[in-house]
Design a protein around this motif. Structure first.
Motif, PDB file in Angstrom:
ATOM      1  N   ASN A  86      -1.787  -0.202  -5.746  1.00 25.99           N
ATOM      2  CA  ASN A  86      -1.876   1.130  -6.097  1.00 25.99           C
ATOM      3  C   ASN A  86      -0.452   1.729  -5.686  1.00 25.99           C
ATOM      4  N   GLY A  87       0.078   0.691  -4.679  1.00 27.87           N
ATOM      5  CA  GLY A  87       1.344   1.243  -4.072  1.00 27.87           C
ATOM      6  C   GLY A  87       1.110   2.059  -2.577  1.00 27.87           C
ATOM      7  N   VAL A  88      -0.015   1.657  -2.036  1.00 23.18           N
ATOM      8  CA  VAL A  88      -0.393   2.558  -0.970  1.00 23.18           C
ATOM      9  C   VAL A  88      -0.108   1.467   0.166  1.00 23.18           C
ATOM     10  N   VAL A  89       0.731   2.116   1.138  1.00 20.27           N
ATOM     11  CA  VAL A  89       1.154   1.051   2.286  1.00 20.27           C
ATOM     12  C   VAL A  89       0.039   1.372   3.579  1.00 20.27           C
ATOM     13  N   HIS A  90      -0.672   0.285   3.904  1.00 19.90           N
ATOM     14  CA  HIS A  90      -1.555   0.449   5.052  1.00 19.90           C
ATOM     15  C   HIS A  90      -0.878  -0.100   6.417  1.00 19.90           C
ATOM     16  N   LEU A  91      -0.990   0.626   7.149  1.00 23.67           N
ATOM     17  CA  LEU A  91      -0.204   0.292   8.487  1.00 23.67           C
ATOM     18  C   LEU A  91      -1.098  -0.298   9.474  1.00 23.67           C
TER      19      LEU A  91
END
Length: 202
Positions: A35-40
């Protein structure tokens, strides 16, 4: 807003520009979901519209694949004599291999050494150049040819001594050190847009 994800960043840093552009420097990315979510690795997830990979470069010399011995492992090109001459046949050299350097200056020293060898003015049998190598930590990170943090000057000066020519000017090393310190002291400012005044040759 543009986000720069940098595994070497320990905490977010924001830079705002006059035109409203905001540049956020973040830490390391763990993964990006569909979904285009960047997890750090640390911090809250960030929704982004576009992703651009700028992961540096990897050495590739496919046109030299038939050479033996010749290998690139962990981004380390070898076996080379002082990151320049191929050990088996020094008629092959790799000018400009090191990175995080002042390129034109380093390449000029390397080219001068190669020219001296190829013209017959110098030979490898005459007092070999003292061994110089980047820190072991560079090799561990896959950055063996990383000559930043001043190592480039040690390398260039060793070549200059061998060729009996002038080493790196003190003005160059001083300016480099000042800019390097400025970048670390003020990470939110762009050092390229700062003004520097040289008050003396030293």
């Amino acid at each position: 807003t543009v986000y720069l994800f940098d595994r070497h960043m320990s905490c977010p840093v924001s830079t705002a520009y006059d035109d409203g552009f905001v540049h956020m420097r973040m830490g390391a990315v763990e993964h990006i979901d569909p979904n285009g979510v960047v997890h750090l690795e640390e911090g809250d997830p960030i929704q982004v519209d576009f992703v651009m990979f700028a992961t540096g470069f990897q050495y590739a010399f496919d046109f030299l694949s038939d050479l033996s011995p010749f290998a690139i492992s962990n981004n380390h090109v070898r076996p080379l004599y002082h990151d320049l001459f191929w050990c088996k046949d020094p008629s092959l050299c790799f000018i400009g291999l090191p990175f995080k350097v002042i390129p034109f200056g380093l390449c000029e020293y390397q080219a001068s050494w190669a020219a001296a060898i190829y013209s017959g003015r110098l030979s490898f049998s005459e007092d070999p150049l003292p061994h110089t190598a980047p820190p072991e930590s560079s090799l561990a990170r896959g950055h063996y040819h990383d000559y930043g943090s001043g190592f480039q000057f040690e390398y260039c000066n060793a070549i200059a001594k061998r060729l009996h020519i002038d080493g790196v000017p003190s003005l160059t090393t001083s300016a480099y050190s000042e800019v390097h310190a400025y970048r670390h002291a003020f990470p939110t400012k762009d050092f390229r847009h700062s003004n520097y005044n040289f008050v003396s040759s030293t």
